[in-house]
Each structure stands twice: as C-alpha cells, then as structure tokens.
Scaffold this active site. Structure first.
Site, PDB file in Angstrom:
ATOM      1  N   ARG A 209       0.911  -1.247  -0.024  1.00 38.21           N
ATOM      2  CA  ARG A 209      -0.165  -0.067   0.204  1.00 38.21           C
ATOM      3  C   ARG A 209       0.832   1.127  -0.064  1.00 38.21           C
ATOM      4  NH1 ARG A 209      -5.258   1.388   3.829  1.00 38.21           N
ATOM      5  NH2 ARG A 209      -5.912   0.125   2.096  1.00 38.21           N
TER       6      ARG A 209
ATOM      7  N   HIS B 152      -7.309   0.431  -6.194  1.00 43.27           N
ATOM      8  CA  HIS B 152      -7.741  -0.545  -4.973  1.00 43.27           C
ATOM      9  C   HIS B 152      -8.349  -1.851  -5.082  1.00 43.27           C
ATOM     10  CE1 HIS B 152      -7.471  -1.609  -0.859  1.00 43.27           C
ATOM     11  NE2 HIS B 152      -8.433  -0.838  -0.266  1.00 43.27           N
TER      12      HIS B 152
ATOM     13  N   GLN C  41     -10.152  -4.300  -2.592  1.00 48.05           N
ATOM     14  CA  GLN C  41     -11.130  -3.619  -2.319  1.00 48.05           C
ATOM     15  C   GLN C  41     -12.504  -4.101  -3.221  1.00 48.05           C
ATOM     16  OE1 GLN C  41     -11.895  -1.898   0.828  1.00 48.05           O
ATOM     17  NE2 GLN C  41     -14.161  -2.597   0.131  1.00 48.05           N
TER      18      GLN C  41
ATOM     19  N   ASP D  84     -17.649   6.436  -0.771  1.00 45.11           N
ATOM     20  CA  ASP D  84     -16.228   6.445  -0.158  1.00 45.11           C
ATOM     21  C   ASP D  84     -15.770   8.076   0.420  1.00 45.11           C
ATOM     22  OD1 ASP D  84     -13.325   5.895   0.416  1.00 45.11           O
ATOM     23  OD2 ASP D  84     -12.646   6.036  -1.628  1.00 45.11           O
TER      24      ASP D  84
ATOM     25  N   CYS E  40     -16.564   1.088   1.187  1.00 45.20           N
ATOM     26  CA  CYS E  40     -14.952   0.470   1.298  1.00 45.20           C
ATOM     27  C   CYS E  40     -14.710   0.691   2.871  1.00 45.20           C
ATOM     28  CB  CYS E  40     -13.938   0.706   0.391  1.00 45.20           C
ATOM     29  SG  CYS E  40     -13.850   2.842   0.644  1.00 45.20           S
TER      30      CYS E  40
ATOM     31  N   ARG F 147     -13.024  -8.885   2.682  1.00 46.06           N
ATOM     32  CA  ARG F 147     -11.562  -8.543   2.367  1.00 46.06           C
ATOM     33  C   ARG F 147     -10.865  -9.839   2.582  1.00 46.06           C
ATOM     34  NH1 ARG F 147      -9.779  -3.316   2.113  1.00 46.06           N
ATOM     35  NH2 ARG F 147      -7.951  -4.353   1.191  1.00 46.06           N
TER      36      ARG F 147
HETATM   37  N1  NVA Z   1     -10.288   6.285  -1.390  1.00 47.04           N
HETATM   38  C1  NVA Z   1      -9.832   6.150   0.106  1.00 47.04           C
HETATM   39  C2  NVA Z   1     -10.127   4.563   0.397  1.00 47.04           C
HETATM   40  C3  NVA Z   1      -9.796   4.025   1.694  1.00 47.04           C
HETATM   41  C4  NVA Z   1      -9.574   2.499   1.859  1.00 47.04           C
HETATM   42  C5  NVA Z   1      -8.394   6.607   0.305  1.00 47.04           C
HETATM   43  O1  NVA Z   1      -7.473   6.184  -0.585  1.00 47.04           O
HETATM   44  O2  NVA Z   1      -7.998   7.055   1.499  1.00 47.04           O
HETATM   45  N1   CP Z   2     -11.084  -0.227   2.874  1.00 46.83           N
HETATM   46  C1   CP Z   2      -9.701  -0.298   3.127  1.00 46.83           C
HETATM   47  O1   CP Z   2      -8.755  -0.422   2.558  1.00 46.83           O
HETATM   48  O2   CP Z   2      -9.439  -0.006   4.725  1.00 46.83           O
HETATM   49  P1   CP Z   2      -8.149   0.243   5.367  1.00 46.83           P
HETATM   50  O3   CP Z   2      -7.627   1.621   4.746  1.00 46.83           O
HETATM   51  O4   CP Z   2      -8.610   0.355   6.789  1.00 46.83           O
HETATM   52  O5   CP Z   2      -7.348  -0.733   5.049  1.00 46.83           O
END
Ligand code: NVA
Ligand code: CP
Length: 298
Positions: A102, A129, A132, A217, A257, A285
C-alpha cells in the site's frame, strides 16, 4: 492468472470466477478445514499509508493459510532513503514468497512488480484499490446471486482509487456503473473508454434510480488532505443520505469501502440502517484476499 495483481486489468473473467469460487469456499470452511497452501512461506506487507482492514485482513489471511506475514513500514525501509524500487524488489524476492504493498504511486507498485520474481499485490495506491473491489463484487454476488445486470451507483470522487477500480471492474463484468460526481471529479474518459455500461451522472438523485447498490467513499482520500476544505464543499451535494436511498428504492443496499466519515459522504442514519451491508463487505476482504494469495503465491 498473471504473476501480479496490480490493477483489476490483470484479471480476466475466468480469473474472477476462480477467485470468487475459492473465496466462498474458504469463507464456508473457515476454522473447519485445514487448508495451508502458504505453509513455509513468508509474505511481506509494505505500508506507506494508514490501514485497519487491509493490514489486519492480510496479516490474518496469511496466518490462516499457514504462512508468516511480515509487516513492513515503508517509512522505515531503505527505499525511503534512496534505495531504488527495483533493488528493493530484487532483494525481497530472495527472502519472501509474495509482497503486498500500500503506497502512493501506482508507478512504484508496477515497478516493484516488474523487478520482483515473486507475486506483488496492490493493497491501494492513489490510483487503484483492486482488493477492495474484489471484496465488493463478492458481496454483490452473495446478495444478488450475480453481478451481471445489477446497477451500482458510486457517489463522490469519480477519479479516486475506488472509482477507478470500479471502472476497471465494469470492463470485466457487465454490471451497470453510474458515477455520481461533480464535473470537476467526473471519471477519467481514458479509463472509461467506450464501455456502454459505465456513465457519469451529475444529478445525485437522478443517478440513484433503481440502483441495487449505492456505494460511497471518503471525500478526502489519503494523500489529499491539503484539498480537504475544497473537497468538503464540492462533494456536499453528493452525500449518501435518506433522500438518495429513497430515490434508489427499497431494494438498494449501501456499500462503503470504509473507513466512513458519518455526516460527510454518508449520513449516520443510512450508515446504521438495515440497508447497510458495509461490514459484510469488510469481512469479505479477508476471504477474497485469501483466495487471491492462494492462487498467486505458489
Ligand atoms: N479512497 C480512500 C480509500 C480508503 C480505503 C483512500 O484512498 O483514502
Ligand atoms: N477499505 C480499506 O482498505 O480500509 P483500510 O484503509 O482500513 O485498510
């Protein structure tokens, strides 16, 4: 399947079916059947951004499959001090059997995949992502019995990692995807291409009509914090609230998500209503990522 899962574009319809079948089997048999395809294997989990679900579901998933997860804080790795992504990939390939990452830049994840001999799984970048959205599609499959032919309306940033990955998903499976977003954040035409099942709708109420799934989201994704004030203003009309759910109809379920910001992209009332299936979605997940790791890490 290809070596890596960098975007959903790495998968074809057959791969998706294989992942979902295995995920559902692993879900049914969890804690009952001894299935340890990662026995003797180690999986690195590199995180440059915060996480609750992704980190925990991958750590638990690797352990349940018999492997050893290693949490690696990207900020504490030498890659943060000038070691190249390519060298990092070559070194990690000598120790590990798979890497989950990540980070910010999708290009970095692609470079890691290119130079690593081991599978690389994208656990979120600014652009995509995929894990997800695999969990989301699995959730839809469970609730609707199929994905094809369902209507999903996404509310918010039409250029976010979630929206982009939903668009990729709609290229793989023929569901109707509507992105309800302000013009400034309408989906990237290059990503949408000429897909007949994907469209942008500026009117949040019109978009909702007959939706099976209303998905939202956060308005401020990780890495975009300095745009917070402007985003809160421009996305305000796109909050998923009672009016949106009523416009959709009784059949509509809420996907998110997570993490959710009650009172911003979703009202607390809708988040906590019977239409909300966000915790089933979060649970998936774990199951879907166990399936992906089983199929990729050999
Ligand atoms: N769009 C959000 C998703 C978090 C799981 C982010 O990137 O922060
Ligand atoms: N949905 C998701 O990826 O959550 P986190 O940011 O908690 O991993």
């Amino acid at each position: 399947m290809k070596k890596d899962l960098l975007t959903l574009g790495d998968l074809n319809a057959g791969d998706l079916q294989e992942i979902f079948e295995l995920a559902l089997k692993l879900k049914r048999e969890r804690g009952q059947v001894d299935f340890k395809p990662l026995r003797g294997k180690s999986v690195g989990l590199i995180f440059a951004k915060s996480s609750t679900r992704t980190r925990v579901s991958f750590e638990v998933g690797v352990a349940e499959l018999g492997g050893t997860p290693l949490y690696l804080d990207q900020g504490r790795m030498q890659v943060g001090r000038g070691e190249t992504v390519a060298d990092t990939a070559r070194v990690l390939s000598r120790y590990l059997h798979g890497v989950v990452i990540r980070t910010y830049s999708q290009a970095d994840v692609e470079e890691l995949g290119r130079f690593a001999d081991i599978p690389v799984i994208n656990a979120l970048t600014d652009e995509f992502h995929p894990c997800q959205i695999l969990a989301d599609l699995l959730t839809i499959l469970e609730y609707s019995g199929k994905i094809e032919g369902t209507k999903l309306v996404f509310y918010g940033d039409g250029r976010s990692n979630i929206a982009n990955s939903l668009i990729k998903a709609a290229h793989l499976v023929d569901f109707e995807l509507v992105i309800a977003a302000p013009a400034e954040f309408s989906p990237d035409p290059a990503l949408v291409g000429n897909a007949a099942n994907i469209r942008w709708e500026e009117d949040p109420i019109r978009a909702a009509k007959d939706a099976d799934y209303i998905y939202t989201d956060v308005w401020v994704s990780m890495g975009f914090e300095e745009e917070r004030a402007r985003r809160l203003k421009v996305f305000a009309p796109y909050q998923v609230n009672r009016a949106v759910m009523q416009a959709a109809g009784k059949q509509a379920k809420l996907l998110h998500c997570l993490p959710a910001h009650r009172g911003e992209e979703v009202s607390a009332e809708v988040m906590d209503s019977p239409a909300s299936i966000v915790f089933d979605e979060a649970e998936n997940r774990l199951h879907v990522q166990k399936a992906v790791m089983t199929l990729l890490i050999r």
